[in-house]
Motif scaffolding. Structure first.
Motif, PDB file in Angstrom:
ATOM      1  N   GLY A 243       0.805  -1.211   0.000  1.00  0.00           N
ATOM      2  CA  GLY A 243       0.000   0.000   0.000  1.00  0.00           C
ATOM      3  C   GLY A 243       0.839   1.263   0.000  1.00  0.00           C
ATOM      4  N   VAL A 244       1.914   1.268   0.782  1.00  0.00           N
ATOM      5  CA  VAL A 244       2.804   2.434   0.838  1.00  0.00           C
ATOM      6  C   VAL A 244       3.476   2.662  -0.508  1.00  0.00           C
ATOM      7  CG1 VAL A 244       4.882   3.381   1.891  1.00  0.00           C
ATOM      8  CG2 VAL A 244       3.172   2.221   3.312  1.00  0.00           C
ATOM      9  N   MET A 245       3.962   1.576  -1.129  1.00  0.00           N
ATOM     10  CA  MET A 245       4.668   1.709  -2.401  1.00  0.00           C
ATOM     11  C   MET A 245       3.748   2.213  -3.511  1.00  0.00           C
ATOM     12  SD  MET A 245       7.786   1.288  -1.981  1.00  0.00           S
ATOM     13  CE  MET A 245       8.043   1.545  -3.733  1.00  0.00           C
ATOM     14  N   ILE A 246       2.502   1.746  -3.545  1.00  0.00           N
ATOM     15  CA  ILE A 246       1.563   2.193  -4.581  1.00  0.00           C
ATOM     16  C   ILE A 246       1.285   3.682  -4.433  1.00  0.00           C
ATOM     17  CG2 ILE A 246      -0.831   2.005  -5.346  1.00  0.00           C
ATOM     18  CD1 ILE A 246      -0.623  -0.992  -4.782  1.00  0.00           C
ATOM     19  N   ILE A 247       1.085   4.140  -3.208  1.00  0.00           N
ATOM     20  CA  ILE A 247       0.854   5.574  -2.984  1.00  0.00           C
ATOM     21  C   ILE A 247       2.075   6.386  -3.411  1.00  0.00           C
ATOM     22  CG2 ILE A 247       0.478   7.328  -1.222  1.00  0.00           C
ATOM     23  CD1 ILE A 247      -1.183   5.286   0.311  1.00  0.00           C
ATOM     24  N   ILE A 248       3.270   5.934  -3.017  1.00  0.00           N
ATOM     25  CA  ILE A 248       4.501   6.645  -3.363  1.00  0.00           C
ATOM     26  C   ILE A 248       4.685   6.706  -4.879  1.00  0.00           C
ATOM     27  CG2 ILE A 248       7.024   6.543  -3.237  1.00  0.00           C
ATOM     28  CD1 ILE A 248       6.751   5.449  -0.411  1.00  0.00           C
ATOM     29  N   PHE A 250       2.366   6.464  -7.275  1.00  0.00           N
ATOM     30  CA  PHE A 250       1.387   7.372  -7.865  1.00  0.00           C
ATOM     31  C   PHE A 250       1.827   8.827  -7.690  1.00  0.00           C
ATOM     32  CE2 PHE A 250      -2.186   4.233  -8.145  1.00  0.00           C
ATOM     33  CZ  PHE A 250      -2.560   4.557  -9.428  1.00  0.00           C
ATOM     34  N   VAL A 251       2.272   9.177  -6.486  1.00  0.00           N
ATOM     35  CA  VAL A 251       2.689  10.553  -6.213  1.00  0.00           C
ATOM     36  C   VAL A 251       3.893  10.934  -7.070  1.00  0.00           C
ATOM     37  CG1 VAL A 251       3.644  12.087  -4.459  1.00  0.00           C
ATOM     38  CG2 VAL A 251       1.733  10.577  -3.888  1.00  0.00           C
ATOM     39  N   ILE A 252       4.874  10.025  -7.200  1.00  0.00           N
ATOM     40  CA  ILE A 252       6.075  10.327  -7.983  1.00  0.00           C
ATOM     41  C   ILE A 252       5.731  10.516  -9.455  1.00  0.00           C
ATOM     42  CG2 ILE A 252       8.276   9.385  -8.780  1.00  0.00           C
ATOM     43  CD1 ILE A 252       8.616   8.082  -6.073  1.00  0.00           C
ATOM     44  N   VAL A 253       4.901   9.619 -10.004  1.00  0.00           N
ATOM     45  CA  VAL A 253       4.519   9.732 -11.419  1.00  0.00           C
ATOM     46  C   VAL A 253       3.811  11.050 -11.681  1.00  0.00           C
ATOM     47  CG1 VAL A 253       2.948   8.805 -13.159  1.00  0.00           C
ATOM     48  CG2 VAL A 253       4.438   7.265 -11.905  1.00  0.00           C
ATOM     49  N   PHE A 256       6.332  13.967 -11.460  1.00  0.00           N
ATOM     50  CA  PHE A 256       7.165  14.081 -12.653  1.00  0.00           C
ATOM     51  C   PHE A 256       6.393  14.703 -13.811  1.00  0.00           C
ATOM     52  CE2 PHE A 256      10.491  10.565 -11.641  1.00  0.00           C
ATOM     53  CZ  PHE A 256      11.192  11.499 -10.878  1.00  0.00           C
ATOM     54  N   ILE A 257       5.144  14.281 -13.965  1.00  0.00           N
ATOM     55  CA  ILE A 257       4.316  14.849 -15.026  1.00  0.00           C
ATOM     56  C   ILE A 257       4.110  16.343 -14.793  1.00  0.00           C
ATOM     57  CG2 ILE A 257       1.997  14.837 -16.021  1.00  0.00           C
ATOM     58  CD1 ILE A 257       1.933  11.813 -15.496  1.00  0.00           C
ATOM     59  N   LEU A 258       3.835  16.729 -13.547  1.00  0.00           N
ATOM     60  CA  LEU A 258       3.632  18.138 -13.222  1.00  0.00           C
ATOM     61  C   LEU A 258       4.900  18.953 -13.497  1.00  0.00           C
ATOM     62  CD1 LEU A 258       1.844  20.349 -12.004  1.00  0.00           C
ATOM     63  CD2 LEU A 258       2.687  19.692  -9.747  1.00  0.00           C
ATOM     64  N   ILE A 259       6.060  18.394 -13.166  1.00  0.00           N
ATOM     65  CA  ILE A 259       7.331  19.096 -13.424  1.00  0.00           C
ATOM     66  C   ILE A 259       7.494  19.373 -14.902  1.00  0.00           C
ATOM     67  CG2 ILE A 259       9.841  18.801 -13.418  1.00  0.00           C
ATOM     68  CD1 ILE A 259       9.566  17.391 -10.735  1.00  0.00           C
ATOM     69  N   TYR A 260       7.195  18.376 -15.731  1.00  0.00           N
ATOM     70  CA  TYR A 260       7.378  18.581 -17.172  1.00  0.00           C
ATOM     71  C   TYR A 260       6.370  19.580 -17.732  1.00  0.00           C
ATOM     72  CZ  TYR A 260       9.406  17.407 -21.620  1.00  0.00           C
ATOM     73  OH  TYR A 260      10.105  17.488 -22.798  1.00  0.00           O
ATOM     74  N   ILE A 261       5.141  19.551 -17.218  1.00  0.00           N
ATOM     75  CA  ILE A 261       4.147  20.534 -17.668  1.00  0.00           C
ATOM     76  C   ILE A 261       4.595  21.943 -17.294  1.00  0.00           C
ATOM     77  CG2 ILE A 261       1.797  21.356 -17.302  1.00  0.00           C
ATOM     78  CD1 ILE A 261       0.917  18.453 -17.021  1.00  0.00           C
ATOM     79  N   ILE A 262       5.109  22.109 -16.081  1.00  0.00           N
ATOM     80  CA  ILE A 262       5.607  23.427 -15.660  1.00  0.00           C
ATOM     81  C   ILE A 262       6.747  23.877 -16.553  1.00  0.00           C
ATOM     82  CG2 ILE A 262       6.785  24.676 -13.794  1.00  0.00           C
ATOM     83  CD1 ILE A 262       5.214  22.972 -11.808  1.00  0.00           C
ATOM     84  N   PHE A 263       7.659  22.944 -16.880  1.00  0.00           N
ATOM     85  CA  PHE A 263       8.781  23.296 -17.749  1.00  0.00           C
ATOM     86  C   PHE A 263       8.294  23.740 -19.128  1.00  0.00           C
ATOM     87  CE2 PHE A 263      11.775  21.667 -21.030  1.00  0.00           C
ATOM     88  CZ  PHE A 263      12.768  22.616 -20.855  1.00  0.00           C
ATOM     89  N   MET A 264       7.306  23.045 -19.680  1.00  0.00           N
ATOM     90  CA  MET A 264       6.783  23.435 -20.994  1.00  0.00           C
ATOM     91  C   MET A 264       6.164  24.824 -20.943  1.00  0.00           C
ATOM     92  SD  MET A 264       5.081  19.868 -22.316  1.00  0.00           S
ATOM     93  CE  MET A 264       4.606  20.605 -23.864  1.00  0.00           C
ATOM     94  N   LEU A 265       5.490  25.140 -19.848  1.00  0.00           N
ATOM     95  CA  LEU A 265       4.898  26.475 -19.717  1.00  0.00           C
ATOM     96  C   LEU A 265       5.967  27.545 -19.518  1.00  0.00           C
ATOM     97  CD1 LEU A 265       1.838  25.635 -17.414  1.00  0.00           C
ATOM     98  CD2 LEU A 265       1.839  26.006 -19.890  1.00  0.00           C
ATOM     99  N   LEU A 266       7.042  27.199 -18.778  1.00  0.00           N
ATOM    100  CA  LEU A 266       8.102  28.175 -18.534  1.00  0.00           C
ATOM    101  C   LEU A 266       8.829  28.570 -19.804  1.00  0.00           C
ATOM    102  CD1 LEU A 266       9.721  26.896 -15.197  1.00  0.00           C
ATOM    103  CD2 LEU A 266       8.216  28.863 -15.528  1.00  0.00           C
TER     104      LEU A 266
END
Length: 456
Positions: A243-248, A250-253, A256-266
């Protein structure tokens, strides 16, 4: 026979009066693997929160009729997945009884007929446009317009189809995922299609630099948001480390997606300092390279049979095959570098290999023959989006060093480019293409060979 999207009444009643005290009613759907809770009635009230997600807000008792012995269930907006056997169980003190109801033979509603028509229309339009483009001779402008219709028209029709499917079937997760797929797919098709070379200026730059990445990142964001919501709503039965690993994961994926979206906007904001953009560029590069492997791990770990001891192994293995889908082996050639009659090297092309930073598409692998196996000598890539290494050919000595040379084709770069690599006794080829040949990159016009710039 009932129609989709209509309301259905599943009957369950007794002839005698039953006191409401200590009365419990449960409606269950009997599937192959388990019994699904449709609706419960306890302590003189219905308990809709006990229903599984797909039945919430769609089922209800006839509350005023329960004291009269009518325990029937109303199922609203019936769907395809609702077909099956339903069991009504009634408990009143020491008394109990049960009955079953079968829901089958659902007919088509107007929305379902419209969905079918749109699917046929989307397939037909794709086939028609394909025939007009490739089976008839037309001017370049006409072909370009038809290619644009082929990229956008079928996908937008399928987008509308799944909007109607979501309205008729009510499956939000399925509809959102499929709508996102068909809405974003033209971005990938524009990047991959030969007609990208017909664009000019900022449009061509945007398609080459952003469209593929935007499609991948935004679609990943939608899919994993839907998966996360589904896992959260269904409360997957994971405990402890799993359960801990699945939550971790999901959060990491999603991070990472949010980081790339921010970079594209920047990249569209010029007022930010260079060091901020540099930091996000580094993080975005890591995100884009790691995301495919991490996504496979998440899905396998959440829905497969992975356990803690296998986690590291799967991560390393999936990271190793992150270039899967590169069409490794699409082109092959043997190289007799010293012209002694024996092949010395095997050249393997992977024209769909992709690397974001530095942006390259296509890779050439060089393997040396040994007594028992192959030994990889080097990888060669070029800063191009033209399907580098889609074709390979061994050439006779071009520069007078008594070593055979190699020609590598990139058919979608500009109007078609051929790279020349000089032979090397140790590595097979020189990893740097011959500059005196590259600057005279060969443009090949298959329809009109007389206009070719091939040196004579």
């Amino acid at each position: 026979m009932y129609l989709w999207s209509e309301d259905v009444t599943l009957s369950c009643s007794v002839d005698s009066h039953i006191p409401s005290k200590d009365l419990e009613i449960s409606w269950m759907k009997t599937d192959e693997d388990e019994d699904i809770v449709v609706l419960l009635y306890q302590n003189n009230k219905a308990l809709p929160e006990a229903s599984v997600e797909r039945y919430r807000d769609r089922v209800e008792f006839f509350t005023d009729e329960i004291p009269k012995g009518n325990f029937s269930l109303r199922l609203k907006s019936v769907r395809t997945e609702d077909k099956g056997v339903y069991m009504c169980q009634v408990f009143a003190g020491r008394l109990s009884a049960n009955t079953t109801a079968v829901l089958e033979q659902l007919g088509f509603s107007v929305l379902h007929i419209m969905v079918l028509i749109l699917c046929i229309f989307a397939s037909g339009s794709a086939l028609l446009l394909f025939c007009l483009i490739y089976c008839r001779s037309s001017t370049n402008d006409t072909v370009f317009r038809l290619q644009m219709f082929l990229i956008f028209c079928p996908n937008l029709i399928m987008f509308l189809t799944f909007v109607l499917w979501g309205v008729s079937e009510g499956s939000l997760s399925e509809s959102v995922s499929c709508c996102a797929l068909y809405f974003l797919r033209p971005l990938m098709l524009l990047w991959a299609a030969p007609c990208v070379n017909d664009f000019t200026g900022n449009i061509k730059t945007w398609i080459n630099n952003y469209s593929y990445e935007a499609e991948y990142v935004f679609f990943s964001a939608v899919i994993y948001s839907v998966l996360f919501k589904s896992a959260w709503d269904k409360s997957l039965n994971y405990a402890g480390f799993e359960g801990v690993m699945i939550i971790i994961l999901f959060v990491i994926v999603l991070l990472f997606i949010l980081i790339y979206i921010i970079f594209m906007l920047l990249r569209f904001i010029s007022v930010l300092s260079l060091w901020i953009i540099t930091i996000f560029r580094i993080l975005a590069r890591i995100s884009f390279d790691v995301l495919p492997s991490l996504q496979f791990i998440l899905l396998y770990f959440a829905f497969g049979s992975t356990r803690g001891g296998e986690f590291t192994f799967n991560y390393l293995y999936l990271y190793y095959i992150s270039s899967i889908g590169s069409y490794f082996g699409a082109s092959l050639s043997l190289l007799d570098v010293d012209s002694d009659g024996d092949s010395d090297f095997l050249l393997v092309g992977a024209p769909l290999f992709y690397q974001s930073q530095p942006r390259t598409e296509g890779r050439l692998y060089v393997y040396a023959f040994s007594e028992q196996n192959f030994q990889k000598m080097l990888n060669v890539s070029e800063s191009t989006t033209g399907r580098f290494a889609a074709s390979l050919a061994s050439l006779k000595d071009l520069n007078g060093d008594s070593l055979s040379d190699v020609a590598v084709g990139a058919p979608l770069e500009d109007e078609g480019v051929v790279y020349i690599y000089l032979g090397d006794r140790t590595l097979g080829i020189n990893p740097k293409h011959a500059p005196q040949v590259r600057v005279r990159c060969v443009s090949v016009y298959l329809r009109n060979p007389e206009e070719s710039n091939v040196p004579r």
